[in-house]
Scaffold this motif. Structure first.
Motif, short mmCIF file in Angstrom:
data_model
loop_
_atom_site.label_atom_id
_atom_site.label_comp_id
_atom_site.label_asym_id
_atom_site.label_seq_id
_atom_site.Cartn_x
_atom_site.Cartn_y
_atom_site.Cartn_z
N LYS A 124 0.67 -1.16 -0.16
CA LYS A 124 -0.12 0.24 -0.06
C LYS A 124 0.81 1.18 -0.09
O LYS A 124 0.24 2.54 -0.10
CB LYS A 124 -0.89 0.11 1.37
N LYS A 125 2.17 1.16 0.05
CA LYS A 125 2.98 2.23 0.08
C LYS A 125 3.43 2.71 -1.33
O LYS A 125 4.38 2.31 -2.17
CB LYS A 125 4.27 1.79 0.94
N ILE A 126 2.47 3.48 -1.84
CA ILE A 126 2.61 3.68 -3.32
C ILE A 126 2.29 5.20 -3.41
O ILE A 126 1.50 6.11 -2.76
CB ILE A 126 1.40 3.15 -4.14
N ILE A 127 2.87 5.77 -4.44
CA ILE A 127 2.76 7.26 -4.79
C ILE A 127 2.76 7.10 -6.46
O ILE A 127 3.49 6.64 -6.89
CB ILE A 127 4.10 7.98 -4.44
N ARG A 128 1.72 7.95 -6.68
CA ARG A 128 2.01 8.20 -8.36
C ARG A 128 2.12 9.50 -8.76
O ARG A 128 1.65 10.56 -8.28
CB ARG A 128 0.42 7.84 -8.90
N ILE A 129 3.15 9.47 -9.86
CA ILE A 129 3.53 10.74 -10.11
C ILE A 129 3.35 10.69 -11.62
O ILE A 129 3.63 9.71 -12.23
CB ILE A 129 5.06 11.28 -9.78
N MET A 130 3.33 11.88 -12.19
CA MET A 130 3.44 12.20 -13.77
C MET A 130 4.72 13.24 -14.02
O MET A 130 3.88 14.52 -14.11
CB MET A 130 2.10 12.43 -14.35
#
Length: 158
Positions: free
Chosen positions: A105-111
């Motif tokens: 669950k240790k997720i970051i989304r970047i663009m």
């Protein structure tokens, strides 16, 4: 900072975007390894192959095509520890899919965009768990340029 004291990151995929993220500033903050399509790991800082895979990575950047992640993503679990933060740069792959495939669950989304190499990217960021955003992580993401926080995941998929 010496390479042994730096936090370690793994770039899964090392194409155009990955190369644009590896600015001098980012290289000064992280010891970066890159996993290529032949499952070989290279130390980007030292520009040499890594002969063993027993590393613990603080960050794993997903820089592969979404289709590739959906077909072989579960293989990447071997590079994760319970403390590893996933930084996904994949378009259209939602948190729930990454959670299911990588079992974290240790997720970051970047663009980010390719202007990151010049510290001029406008990087959109979405994170569910704000506690993941440590000062170190903010500092390394800021090396790409301006960070723009979005309120919901759909805003990053535009």
């Amino acid at each position: 900072m010496s390479d042994t004291l730096k936090q370690k990151a793994l770039f899964i995929g090392y194409g155009h975007l990955a190369k644009s993220l590896t600015s001098r500033k980012l290289l000064s903050l992280l010891n970066i390894h890159a996993l290529n399509s032949k499952s070989k790991i290279k130390n980007i800082n030292l520009k040499k192959k890594v002969s063993y895979k027993n590393y613990t990575y603080e960050y794993v950047f997903l820089l592969i095509r979404p289709k590739t992640f959906l077909s072989i993503g579960s293989k990447f679990q071997e590079y994760l520890s319970k403390d590893t933060i996933i930084i996904s740069c994949m378009a259209g792959i939602k948190f729930s899919t990454i959670e299911q495939i990588l079992k974290t669950k240790k997720i970051i989304r970047i663009m980010p965009n390719v202007m990151a190499s010049n510290n001029k990217s406008q990087t959109h960021l979405y994170v569910k768990n704000k506690k993941l955003m440590s000062n170190n992580l903010i500092k390394l993401l800021s090396s790409f340029g301006k960070i723009i926080n979005v309120r919901n995941e759909d805003q990053i998929n535009l």
